[in-house]
Each structure stands twice: as C-alpha cells, then as structure tokens.
Design a protein around this motif. Sequence first.
Motif, PDB file in Angstrom:
ATOM      1  N   UNK A 250       0.777  -1.262   0.004  1.00  0.00           N
ATOM      2  CA  UNK A 250       0.123  -0.004  -0.100  1.00  0.00           C
ATOM      3  C   UNK A 250       0.902   1.131  -0.177  1.00  0.00           C
ATOM      4  N   UNK A 251       1.827   1.286   0.859  1.00  0.00           N
ATOM      5  CA  UNK A 251       3.063   2.324   0.670  1.00  0.00           C
ATOM      6  C   UNK A 251       3.470   2.690  -0.543  1.00  0.00           C
ATOM      7  N   UNK A 252       3.773   1.378  -1.188  1.00  0.00           N
ATOM      8  CA  UNK A 252       4.332   1.766  -2.656  1.00  0.00           C
ATOM      9  C   UNK A 252       3.405   2.243  -3.682  1.00  0.00           C
ATOM     10  N   UNK A 253       2.301   1.814  -3.417  1.00  0.00           N
ATOM     11  CA  UNK A 253       1.152   2.522  -4.426  1.00  0.00           C
ATOM     12  C   UNK A 253       0.985   3.920  -4.105  1.00  0.00           C
ATOM     13  N   UNK A 254       0.897   4.281  -2.761  1.00  0.00           N
ATOM     14  CA  UNK A 254       0.756   5.672  -2.271  1.00  0.00           C
ATOM     15  C   UNK A 254       1.894   6.264  -2.948  1.00  0.00           C
ATOM     16  N   UNK A 255       3.204   5.959  -2.732  1.00  0.00           N
ATOM     17  CA  UNK A 255       4.180   6.690  -3.426  1.00  0.00           C
ATOM     18  C   UNK A 255       4.190   6.960  -4.717  1.00  0.00           C
ATOM     19  N   UNK A 256       3.688   5.684  -5.467  1.00  0.00           N
ATOM     20  CA  UNK A 256       3.599   6.043  -6.846  1.00  0.00           C
ATOM     21  C   UNK A 256       2.734   7.019  -7.267  1.00  0.00           C
ATOM     22  N   UNK A 257       1.600   7.100  -6.467  1.00  0.00           N
ATOM     23  CA  UNK A 257       0.527   8.172  -6.828  1.00  0.00           C
ATOM     24  C   UNK A 257       1.036   9.540  -6.505  1.00  0.00           C
ATOM     25  N   UNK A 258       1.975   9.586  -5.576  1.00  0.00           N
ATOM     26  CA  UNK A 258       2.488  10.977  -5.155  1.00  0.00           C
ATOM     27  C   UNK A 258       3.357  11.551  -6.100  1.00  0.00           C
ATOM     28  N   UNK A 259       4.057  10.874  -7.062  1.00  0.00           N
ATOM     29  CA  UNK A 259       4.971  11.065  -7.935  1.00  0.00           C
ATOM     30  C   UNK A 259       4.298  11.898  -9.077  1.00  0.00           C
TER      31      UNK A 259
END
Length: 116
Positions: free
Chosen positions: A107-116
């Motif tokens: 989930x953190x990886x998905x959130x990080x990817x959306x933040x970029x």
Amino acid sequence: MVVRIGELAASTGVSPRSLRYYEQQGLITSARTPAGHRRYDPAMVDAVIRVQELFAAGLCSSKIASLLPCLQAPQRARTPALLADLLEQRARLDAAEREIRRARQVLDEVIDALDD
C-alpha cells in the motif's frame, strides 16, 4: 462492595450482553441477588480486561476458559499441551503480523507511486 452488570460494563467497555456470554462460558463469575440480579466482585474488572486481551490475541472462548485457571495455578499445573497450544497461537499471530506488514508495504508503494 459488589458491582452490578451495568457498572462492570461501564468500567471495562464490554457490553452487558458480552458479560453474560463470558459468564455462560465460565470466563467470569457472579453472585445472584434473591431477585436474580447479577452482582460481581470488583476483581471481575481485571478478569474481564484479561479476557478481552486474550480474545484480542486470537484465542477462542473455550481456549480462554481452559487457560484462565492455569494463569492462577502454580507452574507445575501448567501442561506441555497448553504451552504447545499457546506457542501455536503466538506463531499464528506472528504470521498474521508479517502479512499485515507486507500488505502495508504494498500500500505504501502504491501511495508513493501516486504521489510522484
């Protein structure tokens, strides 16, 4: 001093219905008035909290019922089978914790990817 079911519920955050269930399962005890009302020893506050902690640890009511006397018994009364059961429960919780950590990482990886 005695505690009524509503007072015990308020002190522990456990519903009266759950307290009646705990009593039915032999997890806590009460005395009865002549009118049939439950009266609890004030020590039941700690007992209910302990039961809640054991439920939160993933144990079922029958396992808790068999475990509670051992928590108060001398060391020699604690059986190898009980220890094995508890170690199995702990291993199950450890595995669940690892799964939750992995899910959080994804989930953190998905959130990080959306933040970029």
